[in-house]
Design a protein around this motif. Structure first.
Motif: not given
Ligand code: NAD
Length: 274
Positions: A106-131
């Protein structure tokens, strides 16, 4: 937008290809799976029963990383860690659905996001995100007056537990209450456990059959309890959300985002960047 799918031969990969083909604003431009798979070289469109597309399933992201503007990766943590590095080197955006990443990954992913756009989510369902949003409200109102338990159920093939979504639900509640989930989480109970401590957040996991994904967070007090539940009945709920995230990510050059950002629900405590 040109979209590439990594883990394309997997359960989610096939759904993601279908969702990409179904969206009028996206084009399936690349598909990748693991070297040695008997499906390498097969046509991606034919893999999902949509006819020939002229996009062959590649065995290495590096070979096709410039064919798409954004890749969607639903694979395994070790593979995702490598794909983050490959996309960073190529300057290609990445939507990540893989769960079970450790702190270093996860730390490596954070570091990479300094150079590129990353979306990282444990759940992409709209209902779960509303929850996630509803959980913030419930935790803020019910606070330290209740016992909080997170219960989740998934199909028998899932390899990590608790689910990334259950952990995120616990994080949202813990952050809202000013608790550190690493210190207050209790994973399963057995034997002579003693009385429950109020500040803990309990997790229980069910693995059975073909359950797509059920999550309930219980806030239980003396005399009443509130339960916030989500039940996924089709993986397409994740597929559509991930493709929506890919399109949204196209507006960003760099940074780490999650589905709360994509849906405009970002508050004080739900996302990575906050
Ligand atoms: P799966 O096993 O069916 O598919 C994974 C695919 O990744 C396989 O085809 C495998 O060959 C491929 N793969 C493995 N290593 C690879 C590599 N180095 N390069 C390319 N491909 C590689 O699993 P699944 O059910 O599709 O789930 C995949 C991941 O997505 C899991 O971590 C799961 O928890 C997660 N998931 C997330 C969400 C979400 O909304 N974020 C929803 C469902 C599943």
């Amino acid at each position: 937008m040109k979209v590439g799918i990594i883990g394309a031969a997997g359960r989610m990969g096939r759904i993601l290809m279908e969702a990409t083909l179904a969206n009028p604003d996206t084009e399936l431009a690349a598909a990748v799976d693991v070297p040695g798979s008997s499906l390498i070289g097969a046509d991606a469109g034919e893999l999902v029963g949509q006819g020939r597309l002229g996009v062959a399933l590649a065995d290495d992201l590096e070979k096709v990383v410039r064919d798409a503007e954004v890749f969607i990766d639903f694979t395994v943590p070790e593979a995702t860690a490598r794909h983050v590095a490959v996309c960073r080197a190529a300057g290609t955006r990445l939507v990540i659905g893989t769960t079970g990443l450790d702190d270093d990954q996860t730390a490596a992913l954070r570091a990479a996001a300094e150079d590129i756009a990353i979306c990282f989510a444990p759940n992409y369902s709209i209902g779960v995100n509303l929850c996630f949003k509803l959980l913030e409200t419930a935790a803020a109102v019910l606070g330290d007056e209740v016992d909080i338990e997170v219960i989740e159920a998934h199909h028998r093939h899932k390899i990590d537990a608790p689910s990334g979504t259950a952990l995120r639900m616990g994080e949202v509640v813990a952050q809202t209450l000013g608790r550190d989930l690493k210190e207050c989480a209790v994973y399963g109970r057995e034997g002579r456990t003693g009385e429950r401590e109020r500040h803990t957040i309990g997790f229980d996991t069910i693995r059975a059959g073909d359950i797509v994904g059920d999550h309930t967070v219980m806030f239980a007090a003396e005399g009443e309890r509130v339960e916030i539940s989500h039940k996924a009945s089709s993986r397409m709920s994740f597929g559509r959300g991930a493709v929506r995230a890919a399109l949204w990510l196209g507006r960003h050059e760099r940074g780490l985002y999650d589905m709360q950002d994509v849906l405009g629900l970002a508050g004080d405590s739900a996302g990575w960047g906050r």
